[in-house]
Design a protein around this motif. Sequence first.
Motif, mmCIF file in Angstrom:
data_model
loop_
_atom_site.group_PDB
_atom_site.id
_atom_site.type_symbol
_atom_site.label_atom_id
_atom_site.label_comp_id
_atom_site.label_asym_id
_atom_site.label_seq_id
_atom_site.Cartn_x
_atom_site.Cartn_y
_atom_site.Cartn_z
ATOM 1 N N GLU A 50 0.566 -0.758 0.498
ATOM 2 C CA GLU A 50 0.124 -0.207 -0.375
ATOM 3 C C GLU A 50 0.913 0.875 0.285
ATOM 4 O O GLU A 50 1.942 1.265 0.694
ATOM 5 C CB GLU A 50 -0.518 0.118 1.656
ATOM 6 N N MET A 51 0.015 2.284 -0.810
ATOM 7 C CA MET A 51 0.930 3.455 -0.485
ATOM 8 C C MET A 51 -0.235 4.568 -0.660
ATOM 9 O O MET A 51 -0.806 4.821 -1.687
ATOM 10 C CB MET A 51 1.726 3.724 -1.372
ATOM 11 N N LYS A 52 0.341 5.522 0.713
ATOM 12 C CA LYS A 52 -0.552 6.821 0.469
ATOM 13 C C LYS A 52 -0.180 7.538 -0.650
ATOM 14 O O LYS A 52 1.211 8.242 -0.535
ATOM 15 C CB LYS A 52 -1.603 6.978 1.214
ATOM 16 N N PHE A 53 -0.704 8.863 -1.296
ATOM 17 C CA PHE A 53 -0.350 9.508 -2.001
ATOM 18 C C PHE A 53 -0.850 10.936 -2.238
ATOM 19 O O PHE A 53 -2.241 11.503 -1.922
ATOM 20 C CB PHE A 53 0.379 9.284 -2.869
ATOM 21 N N THR A 54 -0.434 12.241 -2.867
ATOM 22 C CA THR A 54 -1.229 12.883 -2.985
ATOM 23 C C THR A 54 -0.890 13.580 -4.430
ATOM 24 O O THR A 54 0.621 12.686 -5.617
ATOM 25 C CB THR A 54 -0.376 14.605 -2.252
ATOM 26 N N ALA A 55 -0.865 14.555 -5.415
ATOM 27 C CA ALA A 55 -0.564 14.975 -6.894
ATOM 28 C C ALA A 55 1.138 14.929 -7.012
ATOM 29 O O ALA A 55 1.673 14.574 -7.378
ATOM 30 C CB ALA A 55 -1.603 16.080 -6.971
ATOM 31 N N GLU A 56 1.394 15.773 -5.497
ATOM 32 C CA GLU A 56 2.743 15.898 -5.184
ATOM 33 C C GLU A 56 4.132 14.368 -5.532
ATOM 34 O O GLU A 56 5.104 14.403 -5.902
ATOM 35 C CB GLU A 56 3.163 16.835 -4.280
ATOM 36 N N GLN A 57 3.003 13.740 -4.677
ATOM 37 C CA GLN A 57 3.532 11.986 -5.313
ATOM 38 C C GLN A 57 3.774 11.233 -5.928
ATOM 39 O O GLN A 57 4.030 10.374 -5.834
ATOM 40 C CB GLN A 57 3.140 11.825 -3.963
ATOM 41 N N LEU A 58 3.145 12.047 -6.802
ATOM 42 C CA LEU A 58 3.065 10.885 -8.472
ATOM 43 C C LEU A 58 4.107 10.172 -9.459
ATOM 44 O O LEU A 58 3.852 9.110 -9.364
ATOM 45 C CB LEU A 58 1.742 11.403 -9.190
ATOM 46 N N PRO A 59 4.845 11.044 -9.401
ATOM 47 C CA PRO A 59 6.380 10.038 -9.422
ATOM 48 C C PRO A 59 6.648 9.279 -8.713
ATOM 49 O O PRO A 59 7.007 8.225 -9.502
ATOM 50 C CB PRO A 59 7.482 10.977 -9.169
ATOM 51 N N GLY A 60 6.386 9.170 -6.660
ATOM 52 C CA GLY A 60 6.396 8.202 -6.271
ATOM 53 C C GLY A 60 5.775 6.979 -7.237
ATOM 54 O O GLY A 60 5.637 5.846 -6.284
ATOM 55 N N VAL A 61 3.870 7.482 -6.943
ATOM 56 C CA VAL A 61 3.124 5.821 -7.821
ATOM 57 C C VAL A 61 3.639 5.597 -8.598
ATOM 58 O O VAL A 61 3.777 3.796 -8.894
ATOM 59 C CB VAL A 61 2.058 7.078 -8.134
ATOM 60 N N ARG A 62 4.435 6.003 -9.513
ATOM 61 C CA ARG A 62 4.578 5.113 -10.744
ATOM 62 C C ARG A 62 6.299 4.827 -10.422
ATOM 63 O O ARG A 62 6.077 3.375 -11.029
ATOM 64 C CB ARG A 62 5.247 6.669 -11.840
ATOM 65 N N ARG A 63 6.830 4.970 -9.392
ATOM 66 C CA ARG A 63 8.166 4.080 -9.258
ATOM 67 C C ARG A 63 7.179 2.433 -8.238
ATOM 68 O O ARG A 63 7.936 2.015 -8.636
ATOM 69 C CB ARG A 63 9.067 4.984 -8.308
#
Length: 128
Positions: A3-16
């Motif tokens: 699991e990963m929680k995210f915001t718009a600023e963290q979208l590069p982290g979502v891809r990784r």
Amino acid sequence: MNEMKFTAEQLPGVRRFTEEHARRYKVDEDLLGDLVIAVNEIATNAVRHGSSHAELRMWTENGRVIAEIHDSGTWTLLADPGGSPPPPEAEGGMGIWVARQICAAVQISTGISGTVVRLELSPTARYI
């Protein structure tokens, strides 16, 4: 389940995160980028249109890789969201359509607790 929680600023982290876990789940190299694109499209929709914070969960089930994106926004579902491509002059609205081109299944549910989009991909099959 990862699991990963995210915001718009963290979208590069979502891809990784997606790429890292897809590799762990043995997704074929030719499909890896496609899965990252599909998850990124839905994750972007979640934090742009749903809520400022969202969550991505990934796991395998019955030989498929599952990515599920949950936000706290709600909306009125069309009969078949993303069932056809947006018109060429559209400036957006491609996310669900793109995900449907890449994944074996895309399921959307929305209600008082938010919206969940579930993407399913066979790690070795191409759908396009």
